[in-house]
Scaffold this active site. Structure first.
Site, mmCIF file in Angstrom:
data_model
loop_
_atom_site.group_PDB
_atom_site.id
_atom_site.type_symbol
_atom_site.label_atom_id
_atom_site.label_comp_id
_atom_site.label_asym_id
_atom_site.label_seq_id
_atom_site.Cartn_x
_atom_site.Cartn_y
_atom_site.Cartn_z
ATOM 1 N N LYS A 7 0.684 -1.320 0.015
ATOM 2 C CA LYS A 7 0.055 -0.057 -0.122
ATOM 3 C C LYS A 7 0.597 1.256 -0.154
ATOM 4 O O LYS A 7 0.293 2.213 -0.486
ATOM 5 C CB LYS A 7 -1.111 0.058 1.182
ATOM 6 C CG LYS A 7 -2.155 -0.938 1.120
ATOM 7 C CD LYS A 7 -3.011 -0.686 1.924
ATOM 8 C CE LYS A 7 -4.473 -1.669 1.658
ATOM 9 N NZ LYS A 7 -5.650 -1.599 2.429
ATOM 10 N N LYS A 15 -4.725 -9.257 -5.468
ATOM 11 C CA LYS A 15 -5.727 -9.631 -5.018
ATOM 12 C C LYS A 15 -6.970 -8.445 -5.315
ATOM 13 O O LYS A 15 -6.532 -7.479 -5.593
ATOM 14 C CB LYS A 15 -5.775 -9.767 -3.647
ATOM 15 C CG LYS A 15 -5.645 -8.643 -2.640
ATOM 16 C CD LYS A 15 -6.025 -8.922 -1.376
ATOM 17 C CE LYS A 15 -6.381 -7.591 -0.559
ATOM 18 N NZ LYS A 15 -7.881 -7.185 -0.861
ATOM 19 N N LYS A 28 -10.868 -3.354 -2.671
ATOM 20 C CA LYS A 28 -11.843 -1.994 -2.724
ATOM 21 C C LYS A 28 -11.127 -1.145 -3.186
ATOM 22 O O LYS A 28 -11.674 -0.021 -3.712
ATOM 23 C CB LYS A 28 -12.402 -2.002 -1.349
ATOM 24 C CG LYS A 28 -13.328 -2.601 -0.776
ATOM 25 C CD LYS A 28 -14.090 -2.133 0.477
ATOM 26 C CE LYS A 28 -13.881 -3.171 1.771
ATOM 27 N NZ LYS A 28 -12.887 -2.689 2.449
HETATM 28 P P1 ATP Z 1 -8.701 -2.376 0.715
HETATM 29 O O1 ATP Z 1 -8.151 -2.374 -0.638
HETATM 30 O O2 ATP Z 1 -9.147 -0.868 1.121
HETATM 31 O O3 ATP Z 1 -7.610 -2.823 1.805
HETATM 32 P P2 ATP Z 1 -10.048 -4.997 0.729
HETATM 33 O O4 ATP Z 1 -10.767 -5.222 -0.325
HETATM 34 O O5 ATP Z 1 -8.654 -5.557 1.008
HETATM 35 O O6 ATP Z 1 -9.821 -3.260 0.979
HETATM 36 P P3 ATP Z 1 -10.616 -5.169 3.625
HETATM 37 O O7 ATP Z 1 -11.628 -4.212 4.287
HETATM 38 O O8 ATP Z 1 -9.314 -4.784 3.566
HETATM 39 O O9 ATP Z 1 -11.092 -5.223 2.040
HETATM 40 O O10 ATP Z 1 -11.124 -6.555 4.110
HETATM 41 C C1 ATP Z 1 -12.336 -6.970 4.613
HETATM 42 C C2 ATP Z 1 -12.235 -8.625 4.665
HETATM 43 O O11 ATP Z 1 -12.175 -9.013 3.108
HETATM 44 C C3 ATP Z 1 -10.794 -9.248 5.215
HETATM 45 O O12 ATP Z 1 -11.100 -10.323 5.787
HETATM 46 C C4 ATP Z 1 -9.994 -9.732 4.050
HETATM 47 O O13 ATP Z 1 -9.081 -10.665 4.363
HETATM 48 C C5 ATP Z 1 -10.989 -10.131 3.292
HETATM 49 N N1 ATP Z 1 -10.463 -9.940 1.692
HETATM 50 C C6 ATP Z 1 -10.086 -8.855 0.915
HETATM 51 N N2 ATP Z 1 -9.951 -8.815 -0.224
HETATM 52 C C7 ATP Z 1 -10.099 -10.386 -0.597
HETATM 53 C C8 ATP Z 1 -9.773 -10.966 -1.450
HETATM 54 N N3 ATP Z 1 -9.551 -10.528 -2.643
HETATM 55 N N4 ATP Z 1 -10.111 -12.626 -1.658
HETATM 56 C C9 ATP Z 1 -10.566 -13.153 -0.154
HETATM 57 N N5 ATP Z 1 -10.680 -12.258 1.047
HETATM 58 C C10 ATP Z 1 -10.470 -10.822 0.765
HETATM 59 MG MG MG Z 2 -7.559 -4.924 2.666
#
Ligand code: ATP
Ligand code: MG
Length: 344
Positions: free
Chosen positions: A115, A207, A210
């Site tokens: 990040k 991955k 968001k």
């Molecule tokens: P950001 O990019 O802002 O970090 P994010 O998509 O990673 O957002 P988080 O809020 O950080 O989402 O994570 C919420 C939950 O979703 C966590 O348990 C994380 O491990 C899970 N998660 C996030 N992205 C994935 C993915 N691509 N596949 C499976 N689980 C995920």
């Molecule tokens: Mg995340």
């Protein structure tokens, strides 16, 4: 040990729309676990501001995640559903744990490296400190189990190291205050479920996130039929047909990801999906995936839209959840103050 009760904690950042990765990697498990355990599900807005957020969008995103939790089947009466910033004990415990955790531990975290990117000197201190706040989120409730996606494994290991070091550093005081040998349980990650790591639709080595700048990299839970169809049809693939066996997915991350998504959404094994689609070209497979994704997600999307319209309902859920969370957090924070030696 005085800690016996099993308690689940997990959080989702209010950094944007929930996507398929969040759903399959985390929320499906949240819904499952509520049947058996006492669960706290948190919209972690303090984590969200580790990267810049627009204040108006942040508030809307917090409500959106709460609405998605409920639309996916989390019962806010049975579980504690709340937003992190309403329970000040998270930040309060994080400070104490900052003095337990070591800088070297944080420097090894891959999420920070990803990040922060190339310009690490310019990242917020909060982004580096993120895993300590995450440890506090879990430990303030002395939670025992944390359902997360695969990407959070390293942070969970760090939370265990912090809990262990606190228990060691303050062992005498912990015993003197009547907490036996250890105050914090070592939280266990629960990394299982339909898909623990869903990849970006644009790049099979990243991955789904968001915070990815491209909306085409992810399927949002709020996307309608046309958006889902467009994103899947535009998803990166390779020129070959689908293999008939899983081994044939090796070295083909984008194909592997799409087959994995199909398998997770249909509750089938990848080998079974390939048994049906092996030899097909991607356009046939993608059409089937669009139909499946729309069928699975559209009831959730519709319910989310309905819930989102009633802001005062969402705000009440989060306020009441925060009050219930704070009642638990305060007891543990007071114990930490006694253990550390703060006068109160
Ligand atoms: P950001 O990019 O802002 O970090 P994010 O998509 O990673 O957002 P988080 O809020 O950080 O989402 O994570 C919420 C939950 O979703 C966590 O348990 C994380 O491990 C899970 N998660 C996030 N992205 C994935 C993915 N691509 N596949 C499976 N689980 C995920
Ligand atoms: Mg995340």
């Amino acid at each position: 040990m005085t800690i016996v009760k099993e308690r689940i904690f997990s959080g989702v950042q209010s950094t944007g729309n929930l996507h398929l990765g969040n759903y399959l990697g985390a929320i499906v498990k949240f819904v499952e676990l509520q049947k058996q355990y006492e669960c706290l599900y948190c919209v972690v807005d303090l984590h969200a501001i580790t990267v810049p957020q627009n204040p108006i969008a942040l508030r809307a995103n917090t409500r959106e995640i709460a609405a998605a939790f409920i639309a996916c089947g989390i019962d806010p009466k049975k579980n504690i559903v709340f937003n992190q910033s309403q329970v000040a004990e998270h930040a309060e415990l994080a400070w104490v744990l900052n003095c337990v955790a070591r800088i070297g531990w944080l420097n090894r975290m891959t999420q920070f490296k990803d990040k922060a990117g190339k310009d690490r000197e310019n990242a917020s201190v909060g982004l580096l400190d993120y895993p300590v706040l995450m440890a506090a989120d879990i430990l303030i409730y002395r939670a025992t189990h944390v359902p997360v996606g695969d990407d959070q494994k390293q942070h969970l290991e760090l939370a265990r190291d912090i809990a262990q070091k606190f228990n060691n550093d303050f062992s005498e005081s912990i015993a003197r205050n009547g907490f036996g040998e250890a105050f914090f349980p070592l939280p266990e990650p629960l990394i299982s479920g339909p898909a623990t790591r869903v990849m970006s639709l644009r790049d099979g080595s990243k991955k789904m996130s968001k915070s990815d700048a491209s909306d085409y990299s992810r399927i949002n839970l709020s996307d309608d039929h046309d958006q889902i169809a467009q994103k899947i049809r535009k998803a990166k693939t390779d020129p070959d047909a689908l293999p008939s066996e899983e081994k044939g997915l090796e070295g083909r991350p984008e194909a592997d990801n799409l087959v994995g998504i199909f398998a997770a959404l249909s509750g089938r094994a990848k080998s079974d999906v390939l048994g049906e689609f092996g030899g097909s070209n991607f356009s046939t497979f993608k059409n089937a995936l669009v139909d499946l994704a729309v069928a699975k997600l559209s009831p959730i999307t519709a319910e989310m839209r309905r819930i989102k319209q009633d802001e005062s309902y969402i705000d009440t859920v989060l306020r009441e959840g925060s009050e219930r969370a704070q009642a638990l957090a305060r007891v543990n924070m007071n114990a930490v103050k006694d253990i550390v030696g703060f006068l109160r």
